[in-house]
Design an enzyme around this catalytic site. Structure first.
Site, PDB file in Angstrom:
ATOM      1  N   THR A   1       0.884  -1.197   0.012  1.00 37.21           N
ATOM      2  CA  THR A   1       0.009   0.129  -0.046  1.00 37.21           C
ATOM      3  C   THR A   1       0.882   1.450   0.001  1.00 37.21           C
ATOM      4  O   THR A   1       1.761   1.258   0.760  1.00 37.21           O
ATOM      5  CB  THR A   1      -0.856   0.043   1.120  1.00 37.21           C
ATOM      6  OG1 THR A   1      -1.710  -1.255   1.222  1.00 37.21           O
ATOM      7  CG2 THR A   1      -1.902   1.421   1.198  1.00 37.21           C
TER       8      THR A   1
ATOM      9  N   ARG B   1     -12.369  -9.582  -3.130  1.00 41.80           N
ATOM     10  CA  ARG B   1     -11.843  -8.938  -1.851  1.00 41.80           C
ATOM     11  C   ARG B   1     -11.791  -7.436  -2.173  1.00 41.80           C
ATOM     12  O   ARG B   1     -10.884  -7.078  -3.156  1.00 41.80           O
ATOM     13  CB  ARG B   1     -10.844  -9.773  -1.158  1.00 41.80           C
ATOM     14  CG  ARG B   1     -10.628  -8.829   0.152  1.00 41.80           C
ATOM     15  CD  ARG B   1      -9.423  -7.910   0.036  1.00 41.80           C
ATOM     16  NE  ARG B   1      -8.762  -7.583   1.249  1.00 41.80           N
ATOM     17  CZ  ARG B   1      -7.892  -6.572   1.315  1.00 41.80           C
ATOM     18  NH1 ARG B   1      -7.065  -6.131   0.473  1.00 41.80           N
ATOM     19  NH2 ARG B   1      -7.367  -6.154   2.487  1.00 41.80           N
TER      20      ARG B   1
ATOM     21  N   GLY C   1     -10.371  -3.957  -0.212  1.00 39.41           N
ATOM     22  CA  GLY C   1      -9.685  -3.591   1.197  1.00 39.41           C
ATOM     23  C   GLY C   1     -10.214  -2.090   1.290  1.00 39.41           C
ATOM     24  O   GLY C   1     -11.140  -1.657   0.649  1.00 39.41           O
ATOM     25  N   ASP C   2      -9.399  -1.650   2.115  1.00 43.96           N
ATOM     26  CA  ASP C   2      -9.614  -0.095   2.431  1.00 43.96           C
ATOM     27  C   ASP C   2      -9.065   0.861   1.546  1.00 43.96           C
ATOM     28  O   ASP C   2      -9.325   2.093   1.650  1.00 43.96           O
ATOM     29  CB  ASP C   2      -8.731   0.012   3.940  1.00 43.96           C
ATOM     30  CG  ASP C   2      -7.139  -0.057   4.021  1.00 43.96           C
ATOM     31  OD1 ASP C   2      -6.877  -0.678   2.985  1.00 43.96           O
ATOM     32  OD2 ASP C   2      -6.646   0.682   4.755  1.00 43.96           O
TER      33      ASP C   2
ATOM     34  N   GLY D   1      -1.733  -1.000   6.235  1.00 39.02           N
ATOM     35  CA  GLY D   1      -1.823  -2.066   7.189  1.00 39.02           C
ATOM     36  C   GLY D   1      -2.658  -3.276   6.750  1.00 39.02           C
ATOM     37  O   GLY D   1      -3.352  -3.243   5.550  1.00 39.02           O
ATOM     38  N   ASP D   2      -3.348  -3.821   7.963  1.00 41.02           N
ATOM     39  CA  ASP D   2      -4.353  -4.717   7.741  1.00 41.02           C
ATOM     40  C   ASP D   2      -5.833  -4.157   7.210  1.00 41.02           C
ATOM     41  O   ASP D   2      -6.489  -3.706   8.101  1.00 41.02           O
ATOM     42  CB  ASP D   2      -4.510  -5.549   9.135  1.00 41.02           C
ATOM     43  CG  ASP D   2      -5.545  -6.807   8.777  1.00 41.02           C
ATOM     44  OD1 ASP D   2      -6.255  -6.700   7.812  1.00 41.02           O
ATOM     45  OD2 ASP D   2      -5.403  -7.462   9.569  1.00 41.02           O
ATOM     46  N   GLY D   3      -5.956  -3.919   5.958  1.00 41.40           N
ATOM     47  CA  GLY D   3      -7.104  -3.102   5.470  1.00 41.40           C
ATOM     48  C   GLY D   3      -8.389  -3.695   5.983  1.00 41.40           C
ATOM     49  O   GLY D   3      -9.508  -2.828   6.195  1.00 41.40           O
TER      50      GLY D   3
END
Length: 257
Positions: free
Chosen positions: A122, A150, A152-153, A174-176
């Site tokens: 990212t 999927r 993500g953010d 990070g972990d979206g």
């Protein structure tokens, strides 16, 4: 409040340019999937293109040889192969009661993040022009070994990035899948609007996530309209870079958890 986004877009390399085209040439906010690709190509971006590389193909082959592990599925059988998968809930879990805080924390606390510095890409950026206008953008390939479809953010306004000329801007990585549930960048900008310094605003947004998901990995940077900036992270050491007309070169800032 001008926003353009694309998600689950294949065959077109430049996601940021595609998102900007959505913002500039449609009345929509987000386009997804193959239709997002078709739109981007119709607006002049190169494609359809094969975006696989020797490195990505090698990684995928090794993942398949490892029985498609790790993956992002849960409550399915079999749990250690490439499927096909069947719906499964452990008999010991009473899902009528999982809305309680204790059960939620037990469920979430046992989940280990698949995101670390070696398997995500990212990039989030904020830019100020001479007039004080602020633009933000985020680009990513998404989580490694994600389930097809999927999103993500990255394309979610307020999650991976957010800006307001009157306040400042924020970017996240990070972990979206976890971070998008909290809209951390919207939280950062609104905290700064209420008078919070960038360092405290960034730390507060990350802390809100960590309290609910103690195994998550992520970071944000915050910058106010006057150019004061800071970062906060959890689960890893985070670096962000800054460049201004007064600086001879880019300066890199390291933030520890």
């Amino acid at each position: 409040m001008e926003v353009g986004a694309v998600g689950a877009m294949r065959f077109v390399k430049d996601g940021i340019r595609a998102a900007k085209l959505v913002m500039q040439h449609t009345q929509h906010t987000m386009l997804v999937g193959d239709q997002a690709s078709a739109f981007a190509i119709s607006m002049g971006l190169p494609g359809p293109s094969n975006l696989s590389s020797p490195e990505s193909m090698d990684k995928w082959i090794k993942w398949k040889e490892n029985h498609c592990q790790p993956n992002f599925r849960k409550n399915v059988l079999p749990s250690d192969s490439c499927g096909p998968y069947q719906y499964h809930i452990k008999d010991s879990i009473d899902y009528d009661k999982t809305c309680s805080v204790n059960n939620l924390m037990q469920t979430y606390g046992s989940v280990t993040s698949h995101v670390d510095r070696h398997n995500h890409d990212t990039i989030s950026m904020a830019v100020f022009d001479r007039m004080g206008h602020i633009a933000v953008g985020t680009s990513t390939n998404g989580a490694c070994f994600k389930i097809p479809g999927r999103v993500g953010d990255g394309p979610i306004a307020g999650s991976s990035a957010y800006a307001d000329n009157e306040v400042g801007a924020c970017g996240a990585t990070g972990d979206g899948d976890i971070m998008m549930r909290f809209l951390p960048c919207y939280q950062v900008v609104e905290s700064m609007r209420l008078g919070m310094e960038p360092r405290l605003a960034a730390k507060d947004a990350i802390s809100r996530i960590a309290r609910k998901f103690p195994d998550f990995v992520g970071a944000v940077f915050a910058v106010n309209k006057n150019g004061k900036h800071a970062g906060a992270c959890y689960g890893w050491t985070f670096q962000y870079s800054v460049k201004s007309p007064q600086m001879k070169d880019v300066q890199v800032f390291t933030i520890v958890p």
